[in-house]
Structure formats: structure tokens, C-alpha cells
Design a protein around this motif. Structure first.
Motif, PDB file in Angstrom:
ATOM      1  N   GLN A 133       5.170   8.842   6.793  1.00  0.00           N
ATOM      2  CA  GLN A 133       5.769   7.672   7.467  1.00  0.00           C
ATOM      3  C   GLN A 133       8.236   8.567   7.202  1.00  0.00           C
ATOM      4  O   GLN A 133       8.389   8.777   6.307  1.00  0.00           O
ATOM      5  N   THR A 141      10.051   1.123   1.391  1.00  0.00           N
ATOM      6  CA  THR A 141      10.914  -0.088   1.735  1.00  0.00           C
ATOM      7  C   THR A 141      12.033  -0.091   0.104  1.00  0.00           C
ATOM      8  O   THR A 141      11.323   0.202  -0.571  1.00  0.00           O
ATOM      9  N   LYS A 154      -4.313   3.551   0.715  1.00  0.00           N
ATOM     10  CA  LYS A 154      -4.853   2.893   1.976  1.00  0.00           C
ATOM     11  C   LYS A 154      -3.712   2.065   1.734  1.00  0.00           C
ATOM     12  O   LYS A 154      -3.750   0.755   2.560  1.00  0.00           O
ATOM     13  N   GLN A 155      -3.318   0.959   0.677  1.00  0.00           N
ATOM     14  CA  GLN A 155      -2.612   0.286   0.597  1.00  0.00           C
ATOM     15  C   GLN A 155      -1.488   0.485   0.827  1.00  0.00           C
ATOM     16  O   GLN A 155      -0.811   0.728  -0.108  1.00  0.00           O
ATOM     17  N   GLU A 156      -0.478  -0.737   1.370  1.00  0.00           N
ATOM     18  CA  GLU A 156       0.889  -0.827   0.716  1.00  0.00           C
ATOM     19  C   GLU A 156       1.679  -1.037  -0.027  1.00  0.00           C
ATOM     20  O   GLU A 156       0.823  -2.377  -1.084  1.00  0.00           O
ATOM     21  N   ASN A 190       1.444   7.907   3.525  1.00  0.00           N
ATOM     22  CA  ASN A 190       1.239   6.759   3.989  1.00  0.00           C
ATOM     23  C   ASN A 190       1.828   6.113   4.659  1.00  0.00           C
ATOM     24  O   ASN A 190       1.449   4.770   5.004  1.00  0.00           O
ATOM     25  N   GLN A 191       2.667   5.169   3.695  1.00  0.00           N
ATOM     26  CA  GLN A 191       3.139   3.613   3.474  1.00  0.00           C
ATOM     27  C   GLN A 191       4.590   4.283   3.177  1.00  0.00           C
ATOM     28  O   GLN A 191       5.578   5.216   2.893  1.00  0.00           O
ATOM     29  N   LYS A 192       5.082   2.642   4.079  1.00  0.00           N
ATOM     30  CA  LYS A 192       7.004   2.282   3.656  1.00  0.00           C
ATOM     31  C   LYS A 192       7.328   2.272   2.275  1.00  0.00           C
ATOM     32  O   LYS A 192       6.459   1.979   1.613  1.00  0.00           O
ATOM     33  N   ILE A 198      10.573  -0.386  -3.343  1.00  0.00           N
ATOM     34  CA  ILE A 198       9.535   0.193  -3.884  1.00  0.00           C
ATOM     35  C   ILE A 198       9.649   1.526  -5.465  1.00  0.00           C
ATOM     36  O   ILE A 198       8.825   0.925  -5.834  1.00  0.00           O
ATOM     37  N   LYS A 211      -5.369  -2.965  -4.834  1.00  0.00           N
ATOM     38  CA  LYS A 211      -3.730  -3.317  -4.625  1.00  0.00           C
ATOM     39  C   LYS A 211      -2.846  -3.124  -5.869  1.00  0.00           C
ATOM     40  O   LYS A 211      -3.643  -3.653  -6.429  1.00  0.00           O
TER      41      LYS A 211
END
Length: 510
Positions: free
Chosen positions: A474, A456, A430-432, A452-454, A459, A411
Motif C-alpha cells: 500500500q 492511515t 489479513k486484518q486491517e 498490505n494494510q493501509k 495507526i 483483529k
């Protein structure tokens, strides 16, 4: 007239708690999306101890639950099934590839061993044991993933199909939800009656509880991460060494995982290539003359570093199972690039000399990075699938470039990446990401193939001026790219549109 309370008491096992089958569902947890709870759930040892609750008979909560199930949870159930199917397919594909390679390995093994069978029979058994041990581990991984996904899908499919006890009743869960909501909305509107809690309503409540339990269990994340644990070993034979078999019995084969492929140079020295560098595997009494972009790699049986201080090149790699304690001074001044695998001794302040400017922590690295372990001399930091959580201060403020490799699974809470970082490379982490994961000092961001993370809004912080995009998975959304960005480089692998998400004065390079 029979009261709603009496009706509830007469309902079958659908009223039983999924987690505690001997207890009835009696509460809604107001702190956990109205998940139904029993007395044991809210007890001192229960998951919902101390949470706010309402009794099951609460009409407004039932309506909220129904609408949430319909508009949110039900769709997530469907998405979970789709994700599980994708992971299962990837798992089976990897396993089939490993199984095929396992067969190739065995055939190659038999063919080569036959030539020198009388001499090499003991080695043959040793190789087969290593192969089979790894294959059994891969089989276990496949079994765990398959069992987990099949178990999830069995529960979720039952929910989707409404678990009809009557073979003639083919009503789906979503149809039953719409039916109950419509009927009770009309009853409440026309007659001012309470929500009618009948057998079907309790069944839906139970299914809602089961859905949340499955959706909250993170099995899909665990299964996706477990894909990285597959180890597709490949066995190689070296015919040149076989000619000298009596003196080189243990050199006729190597078992390689996907990280390193061992090669042999003209002087019969073992080496592998990594990060555009050539690493020679240290063997005692061997002598090396290192050229530019060449380094040395130490295996698990090395306790020789302190004797080699004046002979080490500027690039050093400590491979998995390396088991020498790195007291200050063992790695000498002069080392500039350091690669660390799954070493077995903990690091201490001073383990890494102040001459090191580049550190790569490879997949499997499993030592704590307390503040001060990484010295202030480090400018470039590359992180793979490390196993210990990072903490604020793990990364010194002197680091200007951070690259998070595919599989990185920590994280990034605000402060983990320190102020001072200017360039950030992100692979398939692997962690958003959350707002604050990326410090405001970063001016250049590269999203590599597989990211492969959003993204928004927020960020990517204001301050980012240069953005590079590879095959990200994404879709971008309005606000993903901050207004401070002046230049976007789009690699050929990028498959999305970029123009709608940047202002007209942004320079787009394709």
C-alpha cells in the motif's frame, strides 16, 4: 394523473427483494447505507430488525442512494471484480503448480516403486491415497474459490451492464444513473415535483441492493484467506534407505507440505530446518546429541514427554496433531524456546514452564489463549495464522517483541498487544489495523515484504522512533509516519518513495 404510489405498484420484478424474492422492496434502511429492504428484512428475524427505516417513496433518500451508488458503490463493484480476478488468477496459478507437482509425484512414485514392486505394493497404495486425498482437498478449494468468484462476478457484471432486456439498448448502469439523476434534478428544480419513480429507477434501486449484498458478503476476503489452505505436497525418495528396504520400508518416502522439508543426516536421523534452527524428528529409542541451535520436534504419536525431562534440549517443537495433554510439569524447566503447531489438547496455566522466553505459534494453532496460559517469562512472541481469537490478557505484559507472520488473521483491537511491547514486526497480516492496534510503548516497527494494510494517520502511534520498510503493497500517505520517527531504514525491496512522508531531520538509511 397516476400517482407515484400507483406507478410503483405496477412495476415488474425489479421491485422484489433480492434476499426474499416473494416480498416487495418497501423501505430504505437508514442504518445500513440506505440498502432497500422488504418487510421480512425488518421482521424480528431479519437482518435489519430494529433499524431506522424510511418508505421507498422518500425522494431525498432516492437521490442519496443514486449519488452513493454513482460515487461510491459503483466503484467498489468495479474494485471487487478486479480483486476477484486477481484472487482467481492466484488460485489457478497455485492449482496449476500443484497439479504439475501431482503429476511429477506420480511419475516419481511409479519409477521408484517399480524397482521393488513385489515388496512395496502395499506402501505404494498408501502413498497414492495420501497424495490423492490432499489433491482432492486442493481441487475442492479451487472449486469453491472458482464457484464463489464466478457467482459474484456474474451478479456484478450484470449490474455493470445494466441487465438490459432490450438487445438494442446498450446503456450501462452508470449512464442510466446519470440520465435519471439529471432528469429528476431538472424536474424537481423546474416544477417542484417529487422524484419520478419509474421502471428504470426501480431497476437501479434493485441493482443498488444487489451491489451492497455482494459487497458486504466478504467473499473476496474469504477467498483470499482460502488461498492459504492450499497444500502443495512434494514426495521425496531416499535412495540410500531404499538399499536397506527390508528394514526401512516406511522410510523410503516423505510427504512434505510447504512448511517443513524433511532431510536425512549421516546417522539416518530425520530433521528439518526452521527459524535458523535444526529440528530432529523424535523417533522412540533414537538417541540424539544436540548442538547449539538444534531442537527436537514431536509428532502426533508421541506420549513420551514426561519420560524425557532430562533429555530435552532447550528448543522444543510440538507438530500438528500432537495429542498429549500438557499438564504442568510435562514440559520441564529448562525449555527456553517453544514452537506449537496444530496441537489437539487444550493448554492450561502451567502447561508452558516459566523458563520459556520465546514462543512461536505456527499456522493452524487452534487453542484458546486465556490469560495466564503464556507465562510472564516470555519476552519474544511470534504468531502465524492462528485460529482462535486473541483476547485482552492473552499476551502477557512482559512480552517486548511481537512478530505477526504472513497469514495472521486476528483483529488487533486496542489492548490485544499489551503495553510493554517495544518492537513490532508485521508481515502480510489479513486484518486491517485501527488506531490503538499498536500500543504507544512500541518504539520500533518493521513492515516486512508483503505487508498490505493501509497506514492511515494514527495507526503508527506517537512514540515510534525507528521504522523499517520492506516490500509493502500500500502507498504511504501524508501522516502515515508519525513525527516521533527519527530513523527509517528502507530495504532494497521497498518500491515507493519515502522522502515526501517524513520530515527533513529524519535519517533515511538505504
Amino acid at each position: 394523473m397516476i400517482s407515484n404510489h400507483n406507478k410503483i405498484n405496477n412495476i415488474d420484478n425489479n421491485k422484489k427483494c433480492t434476499l426474499h424474492p416473494n416480498k416487495d422492496i418497501v423501505f430504505f434502511c437508514l442504518d445500513c447505507k440506505l440498502i432497500p429492504c422488504c418487510i421480512q428484512c425488518t421482521s424480528s428475524k431479519g437482518e435489519h430488525h430494529g433499524h431506522k427505516t424510511d418508505p421507498l417513496e422518500s425522494t431525498s433518500n432516492i437521490l442519496s442512494l443514486m449519488n452513493n451508488f454513482k460515487n461510491d458503490i459503483y466503484q467498489k463493484v468495479i474494485e471487487r471484480i478486479e480483486i476477484n480476478e486477481t484472487i482467481l488468477q492466484e488460485s489457478n496459478d497455485k492449482y496449476n503448480e500443484i497439479q504439475s507437482q501431482f503429476d511429477i509425484n506420480n511419475n516419481s512414485l511409479k519409477k521408484e516403486i517399480k524397482k521393488i514392486h513385489d515388496i512395496i505394493s502395499i506402501i505404494e497404495l498408501d502413498i497414492k491415497k495420501q497424495l490423492e486425498t490432499t489433491f482432492e482437498n486442493n481441487t475442492l478449494i479451487n472449486t469453491i474459490i472458482t464457484s464463489s468468484i464466478n457467482n459474484d462476478n456474474q451478479i456484478l457484471s450484470t449490474i455493470i451492464n445494466n441487465n438490459n432486456e432490450n438487445e438494442n439498448d446498450r446503456t450501462t448502469t452508470i449512464e442510466k444513473l446519470n440520465e435519471i439523476i439529471k432528469f429528476n434534478d431538472q424536474q424537481i428544480y423546474d416544477n417542484g415535483e417529487d422524484f419520478i419513480i419509474d421502471r428504470d429507477t426501480i431497476k437501479i434501486i434493485k441493482q443498488y441492493q444487489q451491489s451492497l449484498i455482494v459487497l458486504n458478503n466478504n467473499n473476496n476476503i474469504n477467498n483470499s484467506n482460502k488461498l492459504n489452505e492450499y497444500d502443495n505436497q512434494i514426495i521425496h525418495f531416499h535412495n540410500q534407505i531404499i538399499d536397506d528396504i527390508k528394514n526401512n520400508l516406511k522410510s523410503i518416502y516423505t510427504l512434505d507440505n510447504c512448511r517443513f522439508i524433511i532431510e536425512i543426516d549421516e546417522n539416518k536421523n530425520k530433521f528439518f530446518k526452521w527459524d535458523s534452527s535444526k529440528f530432529y524428528v523424535y523417533i522412540e529409542d533414537d538417541s540424539f546429541k544436540f548442538k547449539e541451535n538444534e531442537g527436537i520436534a514431536f509428532k502426533d504419536n508421541c506420549n513420551i514427554l514426561s519420560k524425557l525431562k532430562n533429555q530435552l534440549p532447550s528448543t522444543v517443537m510440538l507438530l500438528d496433531r500432537f495429542n498429549q495433554k500438557l499438564t504442568p510439569g510435562i514440559l520441564p524447566d529448562g525449555v527456553k524456546s517453544l514452537y506449537l503447531g496444530d496441537i489437539k489438547q487444550e493448554l492450561m496455566i502451567g502447561s508452558i514452564p516459566n523458563t520459556v522466553t520465546h514462543v512461536s505459534l505456527l499456522d493452524g494453532f487452534n487453542q484458546k489463549l486465556t490469560p495466564g496460559i503464556l507465562p510472564d517469562s516470555i519476552k519474544l512472541l511470534y504468531l502465524g495464522d492462528i485460529k482462535q481469537e486473541l483476547m485482552i490478557g492473552s499476551i502477557p505484559n512482559t512480552v517486548t517483541l511481537v512478530s505477526l507472520k504472513d497469514g495472521f488473521n486476528q483483529k488487533l483491537t486496542p489492548g490485544i498487544l499489551p503495553d510493554g511491547v517495544k518492537s513490532l514486526y508485521l508481515g502480510d497480516i489479513k486484518q486491517e489495523l485501527i488506531i490503538g492496534s499498536i500500543p504507544n510503548t512500541v518504539t520500533r516497527v518493521t513492515l516486512k515484504d508483503g505487508f498490505n494494510q493501509k497506514l492511515t494517520p494514527g495507526i503508527l502511534p506517537d512514540g515510534v522512533e525507528s521504522l523499517r520498510l520492506g516490500d509493502i503493497k500500500q502507498e504511504l500517505i501524508i501522516g502515515s509516519i508519525p513525527n516521533t520517527v527519527k530513523e527509517v531504514k528502507v530495504f532494497t525491496s521497498f518500491k515507493h518513495q519515502i522522502e515526501p512522508y517524513v520530515s527533513k531531520n529524519v535519517k533515511i538509511i538505504k
